[in-house]
Motif scaffolding. Sequence first.
Motif, PDB file in Angstrom:
ATOM      1  N   LEU A  30       0.818  -1.218   0.000  1.00 32.71           N
ATOM      2  CA  LEU A  30       0.000   0.000   0.000  1.00 32.71           C
ATOM      3  C   LEU A  30       0.848   1.262   0.000  1.00 32.71           C
ATOM      4  CD1 LEU A  30      -2.882   1.235   0.263  1.00 32.71           C
ATOM      5  CD2 LEU A  30      -2.576   1.123   2.750  1.00 32.71           C
ATOM      6  N   PHE A  31       2.071   1.173   0.514  1.00 29.23           N
ATOM      7  CA  PHE A  31       2.857   2.365   0.773  1.00 29.23           C
ATOM      8  C   PHE A  31       3.745   2.740  -0.414  1.00 29.23           C
ATOM      9  CE2 PHE A  31       1.334   0.851   4.734  1.00 29.23           C
ATOM     10  CZ  PHE A  31       1.086   1.989   5.479  1.00 29.23           C
ATOM     11  N   CYS A  32       3.059   3.070  -1.501  1.00 32.88           N
ATOM     12  CA  CYS A  32       3.708   3.619  -2.686  1.00 32.88           C
ATOM     13  C   CYS A  32       2.694   4.529  -3.360  1.00 32.88           C
ATOM     14  CB  CYS A  32       4.202   2.524  -3.629  1.00 32.88           C
ATOM     15  SG  CYS A  32       2.885   1.592  -4.421  1.00 32.88           S
ATOM     16  N   VAL A  33       3.159   5.392  -4.221  1.00 31.60           N
ATOM     17  CA  VAL A  33       2.281   6.395  -4.840  1.00 31.60           C
ATOM     18  C   VAL A  33       1.137   5.744  -5.599  1.00 31.60           C
ATOM     19  CG1 VAL A  33       2.153   8.234  -6.565  1.00 31.60           C
ATOM     20  CG2 VAL A  33       4.087   8.143  -4.975  1.00 31.60           C
ATOM     21  N   ARG A  34       1.419   4.737  -6.391  1.00 31.41           N
ATOM     22  CA  ARG A  34       0.383   4.125  -7.225  1.00 31.41           C
ATOM     23  C   ARG A  34      -0.717   3.501  -6.377  1.00 31.41           C
ATOM     24  NH1 ARG A  34       1.915  -0.959 -10.853  1.00 31.41           N
ATOM     25  NH2 ARG A  34       1.864  -1.895  -8.760  1.00 31.41           N
ATOM     26  N   LEU A  36      -1.409   3.976  -3.123  1.00 25.97           N
ATOM     27  CA  LEU A  36      -2.109   4.949  -2.281  1.00 25.97           C
ATOM     28  C   LEU A  36      -3.138   5.732  -3.091  1.00 25.97           C
ATOM     29  CD1 LEU A  36       0.392   6.592   0.239  1.00 25.97           C
ATOM     30  CD2 LEU A  36      -1.803   5.513   0.741  1.00 25.97           C
ATOM     31  N   THR A  37      -2.758   6.077  -4.300  1.00 27.56           N
ATOM     32  CA  THR A  37      -3.692   6.780  -5.180  1.00 27.56           C
ATOM     33  C   THR A  37      -4.921   5.910  -5.471  1.00 27.56           C
ATOM     34  OG1 THR A  37      -1.870   7.994  -6.208  1.00 27.56           O
ATOM     35  CG2 THR A  37      -3.935   7.901  -7.433  1.00 27.56           C
ATOM     36  N   ALA A  38      -4.681   4.641  -5.723  1.00 32.98           N
ATOM     37  CA  ALA A  38      -5.784   3.716  -5.978  1.00 32.98           C
ATOM     38  C   ALA A  38      -6.649   3.526  -4.733  1.00 32.98           C
ATOM     39  CB  ALA A  38      -5.234   2.371  -6.457  1.00 32.98           C
ATOM     40  N   GLU A  39      -6.011   3.431  -3.574  1.00 36.19           N
ATOM     41  CA  GLU A  39      -6.754   3.255  -2.322  1.00 36.19           C
ATOM     42  C   GLU A  39      -7.638   4.460  -2.038  1.00 36.19           C
ATOM     43  OE1 GLU A  39      -6.860   0.577   1.304  1.00 36.19           O
ATOM     44  OE2 GLU A  39      -6.605   0.412  -0.865  1.00 36.19           O
ATOM     45  N   PHE A  40      -7.118   5.649  -2.289  1.00 35.53           N
ATOM     46  CA  PHE A  40      -7.900   6.864  -2.075  1.00 35.53           C
ATOM     47  C   PHE A  40      -9.146   6.863  -2.965  1.00 35.53           C
ATOM     48  CE2 PHE A  40      -9.027  11.302  -2.766  1.00 35.53           C
ATOM     49  CZ  PHE A  40      -8.962  11.830  -1.484  1.00 35.53           C
ATOM     50  N   LYS A  41      -8.989   6.419  -4.197  1.00 33.05           N
ATOM     51  CA  LYS A  41     -10.147   6.392  -5.098  1.00 33.05           C
ATOM     52  C   LYS A  41     -11.156   5.340  -4.656  1.00 33.05           C
ATOM     53  CE  LYS A  41     -11.473   6.848  -9.895  1.00 33.05           C
ATOM     54  NZ  LYS A  41     -10.998   7.030 -11.283  1.00 33.05           N
ATOM     55  N   PRO A 170       4.931  19.120  -3.001  1.00 27.89           N
ATOM     56  CA  PRO A 170       3.505  18.981  -3.300  1.00 27.89           C
ATOM     57  C   PRO A 170       3.036  17.532  -3.400  1.00 27.89           C
ATOM     58  CG  PRO A 170       4.448  20.730  -4.626  1.00 27.89           C
ATOM     59  CD  PRO A 170       5.600  20.046  -3.947  1.00 27.89           C
ATOM     60  N   LEU A 171       3.834  16.676  -4.041  1.00 27.80           N
ATOM     61  CA  LEU A 171       3.458  15.263  -4.119  1.00 27.80           C
ATOM     62  C   LEU A 171       3.429  14.641  -2.729  1.00 27.80           C
ATOM     63  CD1 LEU A 171       2.730  12.748  -5.714  1.00 27.80           C
ATOM     64  CD2 LEU A 171       5.182  12.335  -6.057  1.00 27.80           C
ATOM     65  N   ALA A 172       4.390  15.013  -1.885  1.00 33.34           N
ATOM     66  CA  ALA A 172       4.414  14.495  -0.517  1.00 33.34           C
ATOM     67  C   ALA A 172       3.179  14.931   0.264  1.00 33.34           C
ATOM     68  CB  ALA A 172       5.684  14.951   0.201  1.00 33.34           C
ATOM     69  N   VAL A 173       2.727  16.171   0.053  1.00 33.77           N
ATOM     70  CA  VAL A 173       1.515  16.657   0.715  1.00 33.77           C
ATOM     71  C   VAL A 173       0.310  15.824   0.288  1.00 33.77           C
ATOM     72  CG1 VAL A 173      -0.097  18.593   0.919  1.00 33.77           C
ATOM     73  CG2 VAL A 173       2.372  19.002   1.042  1.00 33.77           C
ATOM     74  N   VAL A 174       0.210  15.539  -1.005  1.00 33.68           N
ATOM     75  CA  VAL A 174      -0.901  14.737  -1.517  1.00 33.68           C
ATOM     76  C   VAL A 174      -0.861  13.330  -0.920  1.00 33.68           C
ATOM     77  CG1 VAL A 174      -2.030  13.819  -3.561  1.00 33.68           C
ATOM     78  CG2 VAL A 174      -0.949  16.034  -3.663  1.00 33.68           C
ATOM     79  N   MET A 175       0.316  12.752  -0.837  1.00 32.54           N
ATOM     80  CA  MET A 175       0.436  11.408  -0.288  1.00 32.54           C
ATOM     81  C   MET A 175       0.107  11.381   1.204  1.00 32.54           C
ATOM     82  SD  MET A 175       1.073   9.276  -2.694  1.00 32.54           S
ATOM     83  CE  MET A 175      -0.057  10.282  -3.669  1.00 32.54           C
ATOM     84  N   LEU A 176       0.520  12.410   1.925  1.00 32.75           N
ATOM     85  CA  LEU A 176       0.170  12.503   3.344  1.00 32.75           C
ATOM     86  C   LEU A 176      -1.347  12.620   3.499  1.00 32.75           C
ATOM     87  CD1 LEU A 176       0.930  12.764   6.315  1.00 32.75           C
ATOM     88  CD2 LEU A 176       1.421  15.192   5.914  1.00 32.75           C
ATOM     89  N   PHE A 177      -1.964  13.417   2.662  1.00 36.06           N
ATOM     90  CA  PHE A 177      -3.418  13.560   2.666  1.00 36.06           C
ATOM     91  C   PHE A 177      -4.088  12.206   2.392  1.00 36.06           C
ATOM     92  CE2 PHE A 177      -7.402  14.563   0.367  1.00 36.06           C
ATOM     93  CZ  PHE A 177      -8.046  15.313   1.346  1.00 36.06           C
ATOM     94  N   ALA A 178      -3.578  11.458   1.415  1.00 43.45           N
ATOM     95  CA  ALA A 178      -4.137  10.145   1.089  1.00 43.45           C
ATOM     96  C   ALA A 178      -3.963   9.163   2.239  1.00 43.45           C
ATOM     97  CB  ALA A 178      -3.483   9.596  -0.178  1.00 43.45           C
TER      98      ALA A 178
END
Length: 230
Positions: A30-34, A36-41, A170-178
């Motif tokens: 789960l702990f990668c950008v791809r 986490l992005t999928a989990e958020f959706k 900015p990407l780190a902020v998005v990932m923290l938010f997710a």
Amino acid sequence: MMEKTFAHRRQEVLRDAPLVADYKSRWPALFCVRELTAEFKRITTVGLLSKFFSELDAHSSNLMRVFGKKGAVQGRKIKSIMMPISQTDAIDVRRECIIKALCVYLNEEPENLVKEYMDTDGESSEAAVMETMFGIFVIRKEDAEPDDDPEDVGVILEGVKVLDELGNVPLAVVMLFALVYALNLSYPPQLRYTFEALQKIIMELDGKRLSKKNQAVCLLCFHSNIFLSC
């Protein structure tokens, strides 16, 4: 596989509230950008990266206009934060400056969100990073220019480095938010209003109820009065 195990993962997070280190050990994928992005959706049905960056960029001019009118100590700090924008046209730099300035505008400290270290700090910076309960770390070269890429950017939760090598703030902020959504976390009190703005104004999630501080941001930046006070 992550799609098939989603219901089990959500039940575990909501029922057991596991420590971040334990959850990362159980679900390392789960702990990668791809992922986490999928989990958020899966949780929100909203596309994370496209929504966040398109809305942030769309609102940037209004936010910068309002930031520029701020006076006194806050105004001086915002001006200092925004200075790199005049030195480079890099979009990541612009986004980082706007997010940090938003913190200040909402009477919060960007240092509570983004902790910066020099690559010469060595073990002292590593120790400080591991003491962080919620935030982003940035390692920069000692004489870096505003548009130079950081040596490393990552996310820390409960003293655990859950993500690194993200490339920019900015990407780190998005990932923290997710991660807040994926791990069912609460926003820390010292960043409550900043994350409320990211959630309800930028991402438009549960945006019908806003604190008075963020209602003011909407009124000043977007000329909107549709939000109800919490």
